[in-house]
Design a protein around this motif. Structure first.
Motif, mmCIF file in Angstrom:
data_model
loop_
_atom_site.group_PDB
_atom_site.id
_atom_site.type_symbol
_atom_site.label_atom_id
_atom_site.label_comp_id
_atom_site.label_asym_id
_atom_site.label_seq_id
_atom_site.Cartn_x
_atom_site.Cartn_y
_atom_site.Cartn_z
ATOM 1 N N PRO A 143 0.819 -1.234 0.000
ATOM 2 C CA PRO A 143 0.000 0.000 0.000
ATOM 3 C C PRO A 143 0.844 1.273 0.000
ATOM 4 N N ILE A 144 1.910 1.252 0.792
ATOM 5 C CA ILE A 144 2.770 2.437 0.859
ATOM 6 C C ILE A 144 3.558 2.593 -0.440
ATOM 7 N N LEU A 145 4.001 1.477 -0.943
ATOM 8 C CA LEU A 145 4.860 1.523 -2.125
ATOM 9 C C LEU A 145 4.131 2.034 -3.356
ATOM 10 N N PHE A 146 2.800 1.801 -3.421
ATOM 11 C CA PHE A 146 2.033 2.264 -4.577
ATOM 12 C C PHE A 146 2.002 3.790 -4.662
ATOM 13 N N ALA A 147 2.195 4.434 -3.517
ATOM 14 C CA ALA A 147 2.158 5.900 -3.504
ATOM 15 C C ALA A 147 3.466 6.514 -3.996
ATOM 16 N N ILE A 148 4.494 5.726 -4.106
ATOM 17 C CA ILE A 148 5.800 6.227 -4.540
ATOM 18 C C ILE A 148 5.883 6.154 -6.064
ATOM 19 N N PRO A 149 6.383 7.179 -6.719
ATOM 20 C CA PRO A 149 6.501 7.160 -8.187
ATOM 21 C C PRO A 149 7.366 5.991 -8.667
ATOM 22 N N PRO A 150 6.995 5.360 -9.782
ATOM 23 C CA PRO A 150 7.764 4.200 -10.282
ATOM 24 C C PRO A 150 9.233 4.519 -10.564
ATOM 25 N N GLY A 151 9.505 5.747 -10.997
ATOM 26 C CA GLY A 151 10.884 6.104 -11.284
ATOM 27 C C GLY A 151 11.786 6.001 -10.068
ATOM 28 N N VAL A 152 11.233 6.252 -8.894
ATOM 29 C CA VAL A 152 12.005 6.137 -7.654
ATOM 30 C C VAL A 152 12.393 4.676 -7.418
ATOM 31 N N TYR A 153 11.445 3.798 -7.683
ATOM 32 C CA TYR A 153 11.748 2.356 -7.539
ATOM 33 C C TYR A 153 12.887 1.924 -8.453
ATOM 34 N N GLU A 154 12.821 2.444 -9.667
ATOM 35 C CA GLU A 154 13.862 2.070 -10.624
ATOM 36 C C GLU A 154 15.242 2.462 -10.112
ATOM 37 N N ILE A 155 15.323 3.672 -9.574
ATOM 38 C CA ILE A 155 16.600 4.140 -9.032
ATOM 39 C C ILE A 155 17.029 3.280 -7.848
ATOM 40 N N ILE A 156 16.070 2.945 -6.978
ATOM 41 C CA ILE A 156 16.386 2.148 -5.784
ATOM 42 C C ILE A 156 16.897 0.759 -6.170
ATOM 43 N N ILE A 157 16.229 0.137 -7.148
ATOM 44 C CA ILE A 157 16.626 -1.221 -7.562
ATOM 45 C C ILE A 157 18.059 -1.225 -8.086
ATOM 46 N N TYR A 158 18.361 -0.261 -8.962
ATOM 47 C CA TYR A 158 19.727 -0.198 -9.487
ATOM 48 C C TYR A 158 20.735 0.150 -8.388
ATOM 49 N N ALA A 159 20.319 0.987 -7.445
ATOM 50 C CA ALA A 159 21.208 1.352 -6.342
ATOM 51 C C ALA A 159 21.520 0.146 -5.461
ATOM 52 N N VAL A 160 20.496 -0.681 -5.212
ATOM 53 C CA VAL A 160 20.702 -1.882 -4.396
ATOM 54 C C VAL A 160 21.645 -2.855 -5.096
ATOM 55 N N CYS A 161 21.425 -3.047 -6.386
ATOM 56 C CA CYS A 161 22.310 -3.944 -7.152
ATOM 57 C C CYS A 161 23.739 -3.420 -7.147
ATOM 58 N N LEU A 162 23.888 -2.116 -7.364
ATOM 59 C CA LEU A 162 25.220 -1.525 -7.376
ATOM 60 C C LEU A 162 25.881 -1.636 -6.007
ATOM 61 N N THR A 163 25.108 -1.438 -4.954
ATOM 62 C CA THR A 163 25.654 -1.553 -3.601
ATOM 63 C C THR A 163 26.133 -2.966 -3.322
ATOM 64 N N SER A 164 25.356 -3.947 -3.770
ATOM 65 C CA SER A 164 25.752 -5.345 -3.572
ATOM 66 C C SER A 164 27.031 -5.664 -4.335
ATOM 67 N N ILE A 165 27.116 -5.170 -5.571
ATOM 68 C CA ILE A 165 28.279 -5.465 -6.404
ATOM 69 C C ILE A 165 29.536 -4.776 -5.861
ATOM 70 N N VAL A 166 29.404 -3.489 -5.550
ATOM 71 C CA VAL A 166 30.559 -2.729 -5.066
ATOM 72 C C VAL A 166 30.871 -3.062 -3.612
ATOM 73 N N GLY A 167 29.832 -3.282 -2.820
ATOM 74 C CA GLY A 167 30.034 -3.534 -1.392
ATOM 75 C C GLY A 167 30.772 -4.812 -1.092
ATOM 76 N N GLY A 168 30.752 -5.756 -2.013
ATOM 77 C CA GLY A 168 31.469 -7.001 -1.787
ATOM 78 C C GLY A 168 32.959 -6.793 -1.615
ATOM 79 N N ARG A 169 33.483 -5.692 -2.153
ATOM 80 C CA ARG A 169 34.908 -5.409 -2.044
ATOM 81 C C ARG A 169 35.346 -5.158 -0.609
ATOM 82 N N GLU A 170 34.402 -4.856 0.260
ATOM 83 C CA GLU A 170 34.731 -4.580 1.657
ATOM 84 C C GLU A 170 34.916 -5.865 2.464
ATOM 85 N N PHE A 171 34.606 -7.002 1.886
ATOM 86 C CA PHE A 171 34.709 -8.272 2.595
ATOM 87 C C PHE A 171 35.956 -9.022 2.155
#
Length: 413
Positions: A143-171
């Protein structure tokens, strides 16, 4: 589009579960020994042991025992073309037995040594992690997520993927690629979401540029996954990138209920994809034979050798079939010669230089080629019973051959 990208994900799982081949065993001087020579050397070793025993019990004098040892060691020297001491002979045969045991492992035993249970769990858990997070978000935050513009989701999804890919270097190095893999796989979902949001604009772009969207996304994934594989020195992610490269060239796995179709997206891409796979295969086979070490390229060796051989021989099977359609008889004959020579060469090179994936794939597809030619014989309706009988006998004899020589076939165990 979502179905196509889901097909990529399922195809990756299928091909990785089929086989990720092991690096070939290192060559030693024992490869020059024939089975007959080994048997003769083994007999000499036992004779030397007997002489030692008879001397220790006083049956033979010291001089006579030394004379017998000299006789047997002279025979061993003739076989090996170099002098050898009793201790060296024992060590030589022991090392030969160890190497022979390694070389006679079946394909699945080789897989067990590389694609371990831990790696299977790791890969499956990465997929389930992506699915579970998306599922939980849909259940409790929808319900909350439907109120957020789809473009924001797109940015978040790519940000999460990028964080996972880049963040692995810290381990640590052993954990880093575990962190990066979910981000790599998540890019499939991210591209699917972008396609859904911008489908009208993208459709116009594809029509004007005449670019195939499936090939475009495969190329994007290949570039990103290859870079991540190099950064993490990850053989698994490198294998995924090679699959994406073959998908970009035209190879495809179609997933349907209870069915999987492995082949090519279009008829016109078969020659191009087959030729490209051959060049990829030749390059990495050349590196194996010459034992050349090229920085950043070795991690792609397993994927290139397996996928290159796999796609190349599938392409040859299709092109050499009489049902593919050939306007020129010599063109058809040339393809038959090429397919046979390729299969024999794969078995020979794989056996001599111990490239297990090339040896297994070459033998398997040469067998499939023979079955294909059998059905291309001009059978008539009244001779179908004889054709079926012949096929049964052929398959029965083939099963015996596979049991005797499992190293030349995939899935033989």
């Amino acid at each position: 589009m979502r179905r196509k990208l889901l097909t990529i994900l399922i195809s990756l799982i299928i091909l990785l579960s089929i086989q990720i081949p092991l690096p070939a065993c290192a060559q030693t001087n024992f490869h020059d020994l024939t089975s007959s020579q080994v048997q003769q050397l083994t007999a000499i070793k036992y004779s030397l042991t007997t002489v030692d025993d008879l001397e220790s019990r006083g049956v033979l004098s010291v001089d006579l025992a030394n004379l017998q040892r000299k006789y047997y060691l002279t025979n061993a020297q003739t076989l090996l073309s170099s002098p050898v001491a009793p201790e060296q002979l024992t060590a030589l045969l022991k090392n030969y037995d160890k190497l022979h045991d390694v070389q006679t492992l079946s394909i699945k035993q080789r897989i067990a040594g590389f694609f371990t249970f831990v790696n299977i769990i790791w890969f499956a858990s990465s997929i389930l992690l992506v699915i579970a997070i998306g599922w939980l978000v849909a259940l409790y935050l929808l319900p909350i997520l439907f109120a957020i513009p789809p473009g924001v989701y797109e940015i978040i999804i790519y940000a999460v993927c990028l964080t996972s890919i880049v963040g692995g270097r810290e381990f640590a190095s052993g954990i880093a690629e575990f962190i990066a893999l979910p981000g790599c796989l998540g890019l499939i979902g991210a591209l699917t979401f972008s396609e859904y949001l911008h489908r009208k604009a993208l459709q116009q772009f594809y029509e004007e540029s005449k670019i195939d969207r499936f090939s475009l996304y495969s190329l994007i994934l290949f570039c990103i996954w290859a870079a991540v594989a190099i950064a993490y020195n990850s053989v698994t992610i490198a294998f995924l990138s090679v699959i994406s490269l073959e998908t970009f060239l035209g190879f495809s796995v179609l997933v349907m209920p209870l069915c999987y179709f492995i082949g090519f997206r279009e008829r016109k891409v078969i020659p191009r994809t087959t030729a490209a796979s051959f060049l990829l295969l030749v390059f990495y086979v050349g590196l194996k034979i010459t034992q050349t070490d090229i920085a950043y390229l070795n991690i792609f060796s397993s994927g290139a050798l397996f996928m290159g051989a796999f796609v190349y021989f599938i392409g040859l099977l299709i092109l050499s079939s009489k049902w593919h359609g050939h306007n020129n008889l010599w063109h058809y004959v040339g393809l038959q010669i090429l397919t046979i020579v390729s299969g024999v060469a794969a078995i020979f090179i794989g056996s001599v230089w111990h490239i297990a994936q090339l040896q297994g794939i070459g033998g398997t597809f040469l067998f499939l080629y023979l079955l294909e030619k059998y059905w291309e014989l001009p059978w008539k309706k009244q001779s179908w019973a004889w054709a079926t009988l012949g096929l049964a006998v052929l398959l029965y004899l083939s099963s015996l051959i596979v049991r005797m020589y499992p190293q030349y076939f995939l899935f033989s165990v």
